[in-house]
Design an enzyme around this catalytic site. Structure first.
Site, short mmCIF file in Angstrom:
data_model
loop_
_atom_site.label_atom_id
_atom_site.label_comp_id
_atom_site.label_asym_id
_atom_site.label_seq_id
_atom_site.Cartn_x
_atom_site.Cartn_y
_atom_site.Cartn_z
N GLU A 181 0.72 -1.10 -0.19
CA GLU A 181 -0.36 0.35 0.05
C GLU A 181 0.73 1.00 -0.24
OE1 GLU A 181 -0.92 -2.80 1.78
OE2 GLU A 181 -3.18 -3.19 1.24
N HIS B 116 -11.25 -3.98 10.32
CA HIS B 116 -11.87 -4.70 8.03
C HIS B 116 -12.82 -3.90 8.38
CE1 HIS B 116 -8.48 -7.01 7.40
NE2 HIS B 116 -8.56 -7.20 6.48
#
Lengths: 329, 326
Positions: free
Chosen positions: B62, B131
């Site tokens: 990322e 999440h």
């Protein structure tokens, strides 16, 4: 191959003494509080690396990007010393209009994408710029400097891996001056032989180079640029160098803690002295030229200081709030 | 204008597809966006049409995804970088807030960063604490960035197109819970929702329900419930958290004199805190009741279904909040 001619070598010398003079002047100005702030990272000692890298660029086509030790790159590229010095002083005539300061010098005309202040943060930017070159098939390559300290953060790993996977045309030059801020690379790295990391990313390993020797640096970067420009992907160079000043000028302990090492590097491995003796050895009566270049550098830096000090400090709310967004003015 | 009924994911897909056909500089990059067709199927079929030059499968990196997109945008491309979920964008926070959002400013306008970061956000389907974040306000904290958060298919379509065409960096979130929800989408390739422009999704005069993204969905459900009791709730959809259409909020509040702010995000230092502060500052004389906030509870989202749903907002919580101030 003939190698660089006298004119080129004198130009390298000119750049190196200009950078040294500029940086040491910044150091003095900081002590006198004529340059303020907390961050000022000087390039003294590293000059041969920047100059040799820039010498291999097709200016305006190839790209270059670095961290916060960025003044020397701007000067080597031919950015006028005046706006660079003005930026040190936060003046509106500075390269970033006083908004960026010492760590954010850039020049769009030279494809110098700037100095960046987060360790390793510019590495993916370099890869992204290289992606554009690959995407549009421009044949350009990107030179990205990396401090040895940055080789231990995630940006280095993620970016060099992606550059390897995508064969991005980047010449990665680690400027290994032995210290990430004050921490010795031998303490900081599991394997302090940094160029060996190339193996893990599938990029070309060009091993260690003496970063104080502008000739060796030039040859190495030249081969690296050919590799990158010809579609073979990234290259990793580890240039061994030494920092003559602390990580930043606010580091007060540096000179005393490092006294012995500093004296040794300055006496035997100074990049400017080394180039100077090569030139004196190679060309008769070159002393006069060299002295003139030294005097010219002093004059250019003195003029840059005068220009910067006579420039206004930006002081309006409108200016403060401008250029946050494109189209906002 | 003629429309087609499409799920939000398909509206997003169509927007991206059309923009890639329109502008050669636009490309997508991210984890699984190519060969695996995109985790949320927004890039389904893209690699077949555009090839791996313009549909770039990335490693699970990322930091590099964020930063490479910034560099490519500076150099003249129009990257649309996908973070599989916004939870993973935390790993790219430095590239987003220190670089995408700041480069134009700290070089005083020398460079532009026309990048779009897409990220799926929120949920409530037992994805657990790491999440399930809806951290849009964190990103909206940083000036230099635009933050777009559509609540329906048409807005998703027009807002994504606007984001891609804009010269500024945009963080664009997509509520996972809304991906499958259909809505009418204009048949107009140049349908654009201006940056920073909110929208009244339902008119009313008794209370303003101020929301964005999935919060709008809950607010509309609540408004229907309230209607049964004769309460006319106005639903204000901000659409963008930055720039924030505060004028639209003030206008609605000056009419209704009451507000419930709804968001899927956490309650502290939030969308709700910001708007409550702004309303009292600008509309103090119009205030007939305390401003209420309905958000997720101040707790990490757990796995187990019943307690997970307990932590999330819903229409009933909004109805209850409205009744407290009427």
């Amino acid at each position: 191959m003939a190698g660089p001619n006298k004119e080129t070598l004198l130009d390298w010398y000119r750049q190196m003494v200009l950078i040294r003079d500029f940086e040491e002047t910044c150091y003095q100005l900081y002590q006198e509080k004529r340059i303020t702030g907390v961050y000022l990272h000087l390039y003294s000692g590293h000059e041969a690396i920047g100059v040799a890298a820039v010498a291999n660029m097709h200016i305006g086509k190839d790209h270059i990007i670095t961290a916060y030790r960025d003044h020397g790159i701007a000067l080597a590229l031919g950015v006028d010393a005046k706006p660079v010095m003005a930026e040190m002083m936060g003046k509106s005539t500075g390269t970033s209009g006083g908004k960026g300061g010492s760590m954010h010098i850039a020049s769009k005309n030279h494809n110098f994408w700037g100095g960046y202040a987060i360790v390793g943060g510019h590495l993916p930017l370099a890869a992204g710029i290289a992606l554009e070159a690959q995407y549009n098939n421009t044949g350009a390559a990107v030179i990205s400097f990396i401090g040895d300290g940055a080789t231990n953060n995630g940006y280095f790993h993620e970016t060099l891996n992606m550059a390897g996977a995508w064969k991005l045309p980047v010449v990665w030059i680690i400027e290994n001056n032995g210290y990430g801020m004050g921490t010795d690379i031998d303490i900081a790295a599991g394997n302090p032989i940094l160029h060996q990391r190339a193996l893990g990313y599938g990029i070309k390993d060009m091993e260690r180079v003496d970063g104080q020797d502008v000739f060796k640096m030039y040859d190495t970067v030249q081969h690296a640029m050919e590799h990158a420009r010809n579609g073979h992907g990234s290259v990793l160079i580890e240039a061994i160098t030494y920092r003559y000043r602390g990580h930043g000028v606010s580091d007060k302990q540096y000179d005393t803690r490092m006294a012995d090492e500093l004296a040794e590097w300055k006496a035997n491995k100074d990049p400017i002295t080394l180039l100077r003796s090569k030139l004196v050895e190679r060309y008769k009566n070159v002393e006069h030229d060299l002295s003139k270049l030294e005097a010219d550098a002093k004059k250019a830096v003195a003029e840059s200081v005068e220009f910067a000090e006579n420039s206004p400090l930006p002081d309006t709310l409108e200016y403060l709030m401008s250029n946050i967004y494109v189209g906002q003015g | 204008m003629s429309t087609k009924n499409l799920p939000m994911r398909e509206a997003l897909r169509r927007a991206l597809l059309e923009e890639m056909r329109r502008d050669e500089r636009v490309f997508v990059m991210g984890e699984e966006v190519g060969l695996w067709q995109g985790t949320h199927r927004v890039t389904r079929g893209f690699i077949e049409e555009f090839g791996d030059k313009r549909v770039k499968d990335t490693p699970i990196s990322e930091m590099a995804i964020g930063g490479v997109a910034v560099g490519a945008a500076m150099a003249g491309l129009r990257p649309v970088a996908e973070f599989m979920t916004i939870n993973f964008a935390f790993l790219a926070l430095d590239a987003i807030v220190n670089h995408a959002a700041k480069i134009h400013y700290f070089f005083n306008g020398m460079f532009k960063v026309p990048v779009v970061f897409r990220a799926a956000s929120g949920w409530g389907d037992q994805a657990t604490a790491s999440h399930s974040h809806t951290p849009e306000p964190i990103f909206a904290h940083f000036t230099g960035l635009y933050v777009g958060c559509p609540s329906n298919a048409a807005d998703a379509y027009g807002m994504l197109k606007t984001s891609i065409r804009d010269e500024n960096p945009v963080l664009f979130t997509e509520s996972i819970a809304l991906y499958a929800k259909p809505g009418p989408v204009p048949d107009d390739e140049d349908y654009l929702v201006p940056v920073g422009k909110g929208d009244i999704k339902r008119e009313g005069k008794h209370v303003s329900l101020i929301a964005y993204a999935r919060g709008v969905d809950w607010a509309l459900q609540a408004a229907k419930e309230l209607e049964k009791d004769g309460i006319e709730a106005e639903v204000v959809d901000l659409r963008w958290l930055r720039p924030l259409d505060t004028e639209l909020v003030f206008e609605s509040f000056r009419k209704t004199n009451r507000a419930v702010i709804v968001e899927e995000s956490l309650p502290m230092y939030s969308f709700g805190s910001e708007l409550a502060a702004q309303i009292q500052e600008h509309c103090f004389d119009y205030m007939d009741a305390p401003i209420k906030r309905v958000s997720s509870l101040d707790v990490p989202l757990p796995y187990s279904k019943k307690i997970e749903l307990m932590a999330l907002p819903d229409a009933a919580k909004i109805v209850a909040a409205v009744k407290e101030i009427l």
